[in-house]
Design a protein around this motif. Sequence first.
Motif, short mmCIF file in Angstrom:
data_model
loop_
_atom_site.label_atom_id
_atom_site.label_comp_id
_atom_site.label_asym_id
_atom_site.label_seq_id
_atom_site.Cartn_x
_atom_site.Cartn_y
_atom_site.Cartn_z
N LEU A 175 7.35 21.12 19.64
CA LEU A 175 7.61 20.63 20.98
C LEU A 175 6.30 20.63 21.75
O LEU A 175 5.59 21.63 21.80
N ARG A 176 5.96 19.49 22.33
CA ARG A 176 4.73 19.40 23.12
C ARG A 176 5.11 19.44 24.59
O ARG A 176 5.65 18.48 25.12
N LEU A 177 4.84 20.57 25.21
CA LEU A 177 5.26 20.75 26.60
C LEU A 177 4.26 20.14 27.56
O LEU A 177 3.05 20.13 27.31
N LEU A 178 4.78 19.65 28.66
CA LEU A 178 3.92 19.17 29.74
C LEU A 178 3.85 20.28 30.79
O LEU A 178 4.89 20.74 31.28
N ALA A 179 2.66 20.72 31.10
CA ALA A 179 2.50 21.88 31.96
C ALA A 179 1.85 21.49 33.28
O ALA A 179 1.17 20.47 33.38
N ALA A 180 2.07 22.33 34.27
CA ALA A 180 1.49 22.08 35.60
C ALA A 180 -0.03 22.19 35.55
O ALA A 180 -0.58 22.83 34.65
N ASP A 181 -0.68 21.55 36.51
CA ASP A 181 -2.15 21.57 36.46
C ASP A 181 -2.71 22.97 36.67
O ASP A 181 -3.81 23.27 36.19
N LEU A 182 -1.94 23.84 37.32
CA LEU A 182 -2.42 25.22 37.52
C LEU A 182 -2.72 25.89 36.17
O LEU A 182 -3.68 26.66 36.05
N VAL A 183 -1.91 25.55 35.17
CA VAL A 183 -2.10 26.14 33.83
C VAL A 183 -3.50 25.83 33.31
O VAL A 183 -4.14 26.67 32.67
N PHE A 184 -3.97 24.62 33.58
CA PHE A 184 -5.25 24.21 33.00
C PHE A 184 -6.44 24.59 33.87
O PHE A 184 -7.58 24.36 33.50
#
Lengths: 357, 353
Positions: A175-184
């Motif tokens: 599963l390829r999750l889409l994460a919030a920009d805060l994560v990056f």
Amino acid sequence: MADAKVIPFDDDRSRGSAAQRPARRRSTGSRRGGLGETGEMGEVQPLPGRARAQEDGPVSPVEDAKGATEQPGTDGPGGGLERRVAAGLAFLRRRLTGDYDVDDFGFDEELTDQVLMSLLRPVYEKYFRVEVKGIENIPAKGGALIVANHSGTLPLDGLMMQVAVHDHHPADRHLRLLAADLVFVLPVVNELARKLGHTLACAEDAERLLGQGELVGVMPEGFKGIGKPFSERYKLQRFGRGGFVSTALRQGVPIIPCSIVGAEEIYPMIGNAKTLARLLGFPYFPLTPTFPWLGPLGAVPLPTKWTIQFGEPIPTDGYPAEAAEDPMLMFNLTDQVREQIQHTLYKLLVQRRSVFF
Amino acid sequence: MGKVVLVTGVARQLGGRFVRRIQRDPEVDRVIAVDAVPPAHHLGGADFIQADIRLPTIARVLAETGADTVVHMDVTGTALRGGSRATVKETNVIGTMQLLGACQKSPTVRRLVIKSSTNVYGSAPRDPAVFTETTPPKSLPSGGFAKDTVEVEGYVRGFARRRPDVAVCVLRFANILGPAADTPLASYFELPVLPTVFGYDPRLQFVHEDDVVEVLRIASHEPRRGTLNSGTFNIAGDGVLLLSQCSRRLGRPTVPLLLPAVTWAGSLVRTLGMTDFSPEQIRLLTHGRVVDTVQMRETLGFTPKYTTAETFADFARGQGPGLVPPEALAGAVDRIAELATRGGGRPTTHSAN
């Protein structure tokens, strides 16, 4: 972890004569917790347990976290010992010499399968005791967009969903999750997220992944869902602007609604220190009955019992090409997905006996 | 009548290689090599004209030679032979303006090729994972070479509007590496110990020098059947390497530093004038950058010979062994494997690691 470090050496020494001393093997096995039962089961069975212990030996001094958490049970019962040692050392060798591949998004499949999933699995199996339903709704191949509710102050629900798909889907899909920009933005977190195959929640990345036939997971509630107070648990928040629907429409992939029960109660958020949050640049700063009053101890999530239900796929390939630009259709589909998730949530909540069991 | 190709920036070895290569093409009649300083390497019989592209003399050179193809390679990040950053910036920006002005006046110019860089996309955590040619950067580069390239491309777009009869090809190269590369990233990888930013493992893409020369050659000729070589193209080798992978493959240990410390150390090194470890470089080594190369393959019709990993391997071969060579590590693991399979391995051998 301390256990795993001590026992292999002990076990190594007995390796040569282990076959003659089943009693010792049994005692070693039972000290290793979950592997204890293997000792009782005749001549062949102890091998996997011993193989695992032995593999820990050479691997652990260098990358003990990796070696010690090697997943047991992936090998067959026969001839496992040498193969597993060889596989473990080959893995170590590849890691040390940088001889492995990552995809354009930085997804390190080998590290995810061998190490990161093994670290998450105990949390998934033992701590939250996740029950998975409807895994057959995820197609065996081709792109699909899994849309889930989001809750729990920290995005553990996304990680658990990833383990659920990885461990339960017959085609071993990632599963390829889409994460919030805060994560990056955050150090360490961004590195791990990329290696786990997550990427930024933006239309470009989502479409690229879906176009490659990947399984993409998105939680459209975003910070509104994950940072909502405890009193609003299991009430779905607004689904952004419905960008995920147009992404799915453009790629013609099915949308699979997913409902996660249990994550709402892991950190009951009773307050939000907004000033502190603004100071730190976070969207919210949770105050729970234990955090931050008990310090790091307060950051331990409550051991709730989880259920993850994947719902019936909603096909999107029947729409014309310009449908992705139609706002009415977009809102309708968004509402349909949202209602299906909310409905399933209520159903699962009625079936739930208690929060913790 | 054959072609007359004018190449700028030939004093660098990449420019020199391109000049030597393009002379062998049958359709090329004459190659005019231009730079402000005479090159240290030979140019294989090309006509070298010592001219500074920052001065209007370049217009005269262009008019006198009657060049029909201009390949502008003098857009670079590092100074040649100890020039200052200000000189580099002037050559990049003012030089490009002068050259484009000269091209605009020249009736003979039919084709313009610009060596740009994927630096134009910047590098930020809020960017999409893969840049296509049309992705707008989330944060425009604030300075350094990256800002130069953004400005250069701006001038080139203006030129393309004013002279629609000239085929303009902008090639955005990923980090160029090769056995003899002199890019900032190459000098970074030559450090005995690689300082990295703690908690970040950037994705990097490389393109081999051989491929750079080849794609410049494709862009400076008539397009082959079914391809189009005017427009903007990302040029990069296939695949991605993480910085951690690079360091392991080179056998150079990394020293993770906190981001403020890296920024501070970078400015210190820059002040001392040791290397041009620019803020852009630090951003690249923090967030990384990956570009999409579908246009390069399908429209430009170019397939690089080297993947990112092969480019890096070729570069690593040209480097000396690092402090912890991967071969030695692999050997140590193999020895353990041997002991383990023999079944007599003592736990004490672990310390060999």
